[in-house]
Write an enzyme that holds these catalytic residues in place. Structure first.
Site, PDB file in Angstrom:
ATOM      1  N   HIS A  15      52.948  31.228  30.654  1.00  0.00           N
ATOM      2  CA  HIS A  15      53.269  31.422  29.226  1.00  0.00           C
ATOM      3  C   HIS A  15      54.761  31.170  29.048  1.00  0.00           C
ATOM      4  O   HIS A  15      55.584  31.992  29.438  1.00  0.00           O
ATOM      5  CB  HIS A  15      52.917  32.849  28.783  1.00  0.00           C
ATOM      6  CG  HIS A  15      53.179  33.111  27.325  1.00  0.00           C
ATOM      7  ND1 HIS A  15      52.276  33.774  26.530  1.00  0.00           N
ATOM      8  CD2 HIS A  15      54.230  32.804  26.519  1.00  0.00           C
ATOM      9  CE1 HIS A  15      52.763  33.870  25.303  1.00  0.00           C
ATOM     10  NE2 HIS A  15      53.952  33.300  25.270  1.00  0.00           N
ATOM     11  N   HIS A  17      57.906  29.389  26.355  1.00  0.00           N
ATOM     12  CA  HIS A  17      58.386  28.717  25.149  1.00  0.00           C
ATOM     13  C   HIS A  17      59.529  27.785  25.533  1.00  0.00           C
ATOM     14  O   HIS A  17      60.570  28.241  26.011  1.00  0.00           O
ATOM     15  CB  HIS A  17      58.904  29.735  24.127  1.00  0.00           C
ATOM     16  CG  HIS A  17      57.833  30.644  23.629  1.00  0.00           C
ATOM     17  ND1 HIS A  17      57.067  30.370  22.520  1.00  0.00           N
ATOM     18  CD2 HIS A  17      57.362  31.825  24.119  1.00  0.00           C
ATOM     19  CE1 HIS A  17      56.190  31.346  22.335  1.00  0.00           C
ATOM     20  NE2 HIS A  17      56.351  32.242  23.298  1.00  0.00           N
ATOM     21  N   ARG A  19      60.489  25.278  23.183  1.00  0.00           N
ATOM     22  CA  ARG A  19      61.058  24.742  21.930  1.00  0.00           C
ATOM     23  C   ARG A  19      61.098  23.212  21.978  1.00  0.00           C
ATOM     24  O   ARG A  19      60.323  22.598  22.689  1.00  0.00           O
ATOM     25  CB  ARG A  19      62.457  25.316  21.642  1.00  0.00           C
ATOM     26  CG  ARG A  19      62.613  26.809  21.865  1.00  0.00           C
ATOM     27  CD  ARG A  19      61.698  27.659  21.042  1.00  0.00           C
ATOM     28  NE  ARG A  19      62.065  29.072  21.164  1.00  0.00           N
ATOM     29  CZ  ARG A  19      61.239  30.065  20.878  1.00  0.00           C
ATOM     30  NH1 ARG A  19      59.999  29.834  20.499  1.00  0.00           N
ATOM     31  NH2 ARG A  19      61.647  31.302  20.995  1.00  0.00           N
ATOM     32  N   ASN A  43      54.098  26.971  19.422  1.00  0.00           N
ATOM     33  CA  ASN A  43      54.605  27.484  18.127  1.00  0.00           C
ATOM     34  C   ASN A  43      55.915  26.829  17.722  1.00  0.00           C
ATOM     35  O   ASN A  43      56.917  27.487  17.464  1.00  0.00           O
ATOM     36  CB  ASN A  43      54.724  29.020  18.137  1.00  0.00           C
ATOM     37  CG  ASN A  43      55.726  29.553  19.162  1.00  0.00           C
ATOM     38  OD1 ASN A  43      55.983  28.914  20.185  1.00  0.00           O
ATOM     39  ND2 ASN A  43      56.280  30.723  18.894  1.00  0.00           N
ATOM     40  N   LYS A 101      45.841  28.275  21.808  1.00  0.00           N
ATOM     41  CA  LYS A 101      46.565  29.518  21.551  1.00  0.00           C
ATOM     42  C   LYS A 101      46.149  30.124  20.223  1.00  0.00           C
ATOM     43  O   LYS A 101      46.182  29.450  19.196  1.00  0.00           O
ATOM     44  CB  LYS A 101      48.067  29.214  21.532  1.00  0.00           C
ATOM     45  CG  LYS A 101      48.939  30.374  21.106  1.00  0.00           C
ATOM     46  CD  LYS A 101      49.088  31.403  22.200  1.00  0.00           C
ATOM     47  CE  LYS A 101      49.811  32.640  21.695  1.00  0.00           C
ATOM     48  NZ  LYS A 101      50.850  33.106  22.572  1.00  0.00           N
ATOM     49  N   HIS A 138      47.532  36.014  21.500  1.00  0.00           N
ATOM     50  CA  HIS A 138      48.586  36.966  21.143  1.00  0.00           C
ATOM     51  C   HIS A 138      47.872  38.159  20.517  1.00  0.00           C
ATOM     52  O   HIS A 138      47.429  38.093  19.372  1.00  0.00           O
ATOM     53  CB  HIS A 138      49.593  36.349  20.161  1.00  0.00           C
ATOM     54  CG  HIS A 138      50.719  37.285  19.850  1.00  0.00           C
ATOM     55  ND1 HIS A 138      51.997  37.102  20.307  1.00  0.00           N
ATOM     56  CD2 HIS A 138      50.732  38.464  19.165  1.00  0.00           C
ATOM     57  CE1 HIS A 138      52.759  38.115  19.913  1.00  0.00           C
ATOM     58  NE2 HIS A 138      52.007  38.953  19.212  1.00  0.00           N
ATOM     59  N   HIS A 176      50.893  38.485  27.601  1.00  0.00           N
ATOM     60  CA  HIS A 176      51.988  39.460  27.578  1.00  0.00           C
ATOM     61  C   HIS A 176      51.510  40.865  27.223  1.00  0.00           C
ATOM     62  O   HIS A 176      51.924  41.435  26.215  1.00  0.00           O
ATOM     63  CB  HIS A 176      53.132  39.003  26.671  1.00  0.00           C
ATOM     64  CG  HIS A 176      52.721  38.404  25.343  1.00  0.00           C
ATOM     65  ND1 HIS A 176      51.887  39.044  24.457  1.00  0.00           N
ATOM     66  CD2 HIS A 176      53.036  37.211  24.779  1.00  0.00           C
ATOM     67  CE1 HIS A 176      51.732  38.272  23.394  1.00  0.00           C
ATOM     68  NE2 HIS A 176      52.401  37.161  23.576  1.00  0.00           N
ATOM     69  N   LEU A 221      58.222  40.432  21.114  1.00  0.00           N
ATOM     70  CA  LEU A 221      56.900  40.820  20.621  1.00  0.00           C
ATOM     71  C   LEU A 221      55.836  40.381  21.613  1.00  0.00           C
ATOM     72  O   LEU A 221      55.896  39.244  22.078  1.00  0.00           O
ATOM     73  CB  LEU A 221      56.634  40.174  19.258  1.00  0.00           C
ATOM     74  CG  LEU A 221      57.504  40.718  18.121  1.00  0.00           C
ATOM     75  CD1 LEU A 221      57.313  39.886  16.865  1.00  0.00           C
ATOM     76  CD2 LEU A 221      57.177  42.190  17.845  1.00  0.00           C
ATOM     77  N   ASP A 249      56.698  34.478  29.113  1.00  0.00           N
ATOM     78  CA  ASP A 249      57.010  34.495  27.683  1.00  0.00           C
ATOM     79  C   ASP A 249      58.507  34.300  27.454  1.00  0.00           C
ATOM     80  O   ASP A 249      59.048  34.775  26.463  1.00  0.00           O
ATOM     81  CB  ASP A 249      56.511  35.789  27.017  1.00  0.00           C
ATOM     82  CG  ASP A 249      56.412  35.654  25.496  1.00  0.00           C
ATOM     83  OD1 ASP A 249      56.490  34.519  24.989  1.00  0.00           O
ATOM     84  OD2 ASP A 249      56.283  36.691  24.825  1.00  0.00           O
ATOM     85  N   HIS A 253      66.220  31.989  22.007  1.00  0.00           N
ATOM     86  CA  HIS A 253      66.763  31.909  20.646  1.00  0.00           C
ATOM     87  C   HIS A 253      68.279  31.859  20.811  1.00  0.00           C
ATOM     88  O   HIS A 253      68.827  32.558  21.675  1.00  0.00           O
ATOM     89  CB  HIS A 253      66.409  33.156  19.837  1.00  0.00           C
ATOM     90  CG  HIS A 253      64.955  33.307  19.519  1.00  0.00           C
ATOM     91  ND1 HIS A 253      64.369  32.742  18.413  1.00  0.00           N
ATOM     92  CD2 HIS A 253      63.962  33.946  20.167  1.00  0.00           C
ATOM     93  CE1 HIS A 253      63.074  33.038  18.390  1.00  0.00           C
ATOM     94  NE2 HIS A 253      62.798  33.774  19.457  1.00  0.00           N
ATOM     95  N   ALA A 265      62.742  37.680  17.751  1.00  0.00           N
ATOM     96  CA  ALA A 265      62.059  38.289  18.895  1.00  0.00           C
ATOM     97  C   ALA A 265      61.998  37.310  20.054  1.00  0.00           C
ATOM     98  O   ALA A 265      61.607  36.157  19.866  1.00  0.00           O
ATOM     99  CB  ALA A 265      60.650  38.695  18.491  1.00  0.00           C
TER     100      ALA A 265
HETATM  101  O1  DOR Z   1      59.066  37.775  21.616  1.00  0.00           O
HETATM  102  C1  DOR Z   1      58.398  36.796  21.321  1.00  0.00           C
HETATM  103  N1  DOR Z   1      58.964  35.592  21.085  1.00  0.00           N
HETATM  104  N2  DOR Z   1      57.084  36.941  21.191  1.00  0.00           N
HETATM  105  C2  DOR Z   1      56.304  35.955  20.742  1.00  0.00           C
HETATM  106  O2  DOR Z   1      55.135  36.159  20.628  1.00  0.00           O
HETATM  107  C3  DOR Z   1      56.896  34.668  20.300  1.00  0.00           C
HETATM  108  C4  DOR Z   1      58.175  34.428  20.958  1.00  0.00           C
HETATM  109  C5  DOR Z   1      58.967  33.310  20.334  1.00  0.00           C
HETATM  110  O3  DOR Z   1      58.391  32.247  20.059  1.00  0.00           O
HETATM  111  O4  DOR Z   1      60.163  33.479  20.137  1.00  0.00           O
HETATM  112 ZN    ZN Z   2      55.089  33.833  23.660  1.00  0.00          ZN
END
Ligand code: DOR
Ligand code: ZN
Length: 346
Positions: A15, A17, A19, A43, A101, A138, A176, A221, A249, A253, A265
């Site tokens: 899992h 991210h 970007r 996402n 997802k 999720h 998660h 999250l 996860d 950011h 998050a």
């Molecule tokens: O903390 C999180 N960040 N939880 C998620 O489910 C999405 C993720 C994000 O894409 O930043």
């Molecule tokens: Zn995630």
């Protein structure tokens, strides 16, 4: 004798991210350094919905890999109420897509296109059950009256369990997980069920985030829970039960969007994930269980081969964790658990 060296089959991240664009270029090397493969979250804005979207995103990831890296992105599709079951079938048959997802609409970052009415995705879920394509979930309800700390446990009873009963054979990854309830539900499941656990949920609880000042880099999250849940997650991760495996996860950011009156998050754990996990497993007296969690149970669930090469972890002076990784989209603060991590990847 205390152990200070550990060699594992190279791990995968089930899992992640990454970007897109400059952010992806900045963070990708930090996953590629330790992990052979990762399940890539869809996402983006706009989300990765169709097989064509996933193929294009995969090409962009491959183009951003560091020189000489064999890192393999395992692509996912973002389930919407308009998803075409036959597009999912074709994307899976070609080998491009390894999972779909499910974001309940509004549950988290960029989840606005997610599912509100589960009847509308019934056809997709039935095709997935037929072809054995996993649904990554999720697992949080989004009703405003449900307290944020209860949203995972309520989701299991109100959504996940009914969904699984209504779609026999559907393979589900509870992503998660953060609660004792989720760990117990996953442990009681059959071979169609698995759960991933993050680094931050194995190391921290909500007191770490909120006592003595609010720490935005621990905000993710599903949110960190009451301290009584964490030992249950450590117990699950270190149990050797193949239903539990690593999904970091890692969710980058830019620092200014987290250190903000309305902060985003996500914890950016990729650079330190393996070191932190060795620390957790060592403290639990379970270093012999780390390889299953990071390198064997995930491929088994996804029906993929284990990696052939290895990584070595060594224990010594506390790891020096950099404050941030520079990216073309700004600095991204690196997860630091706030206590010594004595392990590092050699
Ligand atoms: O903390 C999180 N960040 N939880 C998620 O489910 C999405 C993720 C994000 O894409 O930043
Ligand atoms: Zn995630």
């Amino acid at each position: 004798m205390t152990q200070d060296r550990l060699t594992l089959k190279r791990p995968d991240d089930w899992h992640l991210h990454l970007r897109d664009g400059a952010m992806m270029e900045g963070v990708l090397p930090h996953s590629a350094e330790h992990f052979a493969r990762a399940i890539i979250m869809p996402n983006l804005v706009p989300p990765v919905v169709t097989g064509n979207d996933a193929a294009a995103y995969r090409d962009r990831i491959l183009a951003a890999r560091p020189e000489g890296s064999a890192f393999e992105p395992l692509m996912t599709l973002y389930l919407t109420e308009a998803t075409d079951p036959e597009d999912v079938r074709a994307a899976a048959a070609s080998g491009l897509v390894k999972a779909v997802k499910l974001y309940p609409a509004g549950a988290t970052t960029n989840s606005a296109s997610g599912v509100r009415d589960f009847d509308k995705v019934r056809g997709v879920l039935e095709v997935m059950a037929e072809i054995g394509l996993p649904l990554c979930v999720h697992g949080e309800v989004t009703r405003p009256e449900i307290d944020i700390f209860d949203r995972e446990a309520v989701f299991i009873d109100e959504v996940l369990d009914p969904l699984r009963r209504a779609t026999p054979g559907l393979r589900v990854v509870m992503e998660h997980i953060t609660t004792a309830e989720a760990a117990a539900y996953a442990a009681a499941g059959d071979e169609t069920l698995a759960a991933t656990i993050t680094v931050q949920h194995l190391m921290l609880d909500r007191n770490d985030m909120l006592v003595g000042g609010i720490r935005p880099h621990f905000y993710c999250l599903p949110i960190l829970k009451r301290g009584s849940h964490r030992p249950k997650l450590v117990e699950a991760a270190t149990s050797g039960n193949p239903r539990f495996f690593l999904g970091t996860d890692s969710a980058p950011h830019a620092t200014d969007t987290k250190e903000n009156a309305c902060g985003c998050a996500g914890c950016f754990t990729a650079p330190v994930a393996m070191a932190c996990l060795a620390q957790v497993f060592d403290e639990a007296g379970a270093l012999d269980k780390l390889e299953g969690f990071t390198s064997r149970f995930g491929p088994a669930f996804y029906g993929l081969p284990e990696n052939e090469d290895e990584i070595t972890l060594v224990k010594g002076a506390a790891l020096e964790i950099p404050d941030a990784v520079e990216t073309g989209a700004g600095p991204v603060t690196v997860f630091n658990p706030g206590r010594p991590v004595q392990w590092r990847v050699a």
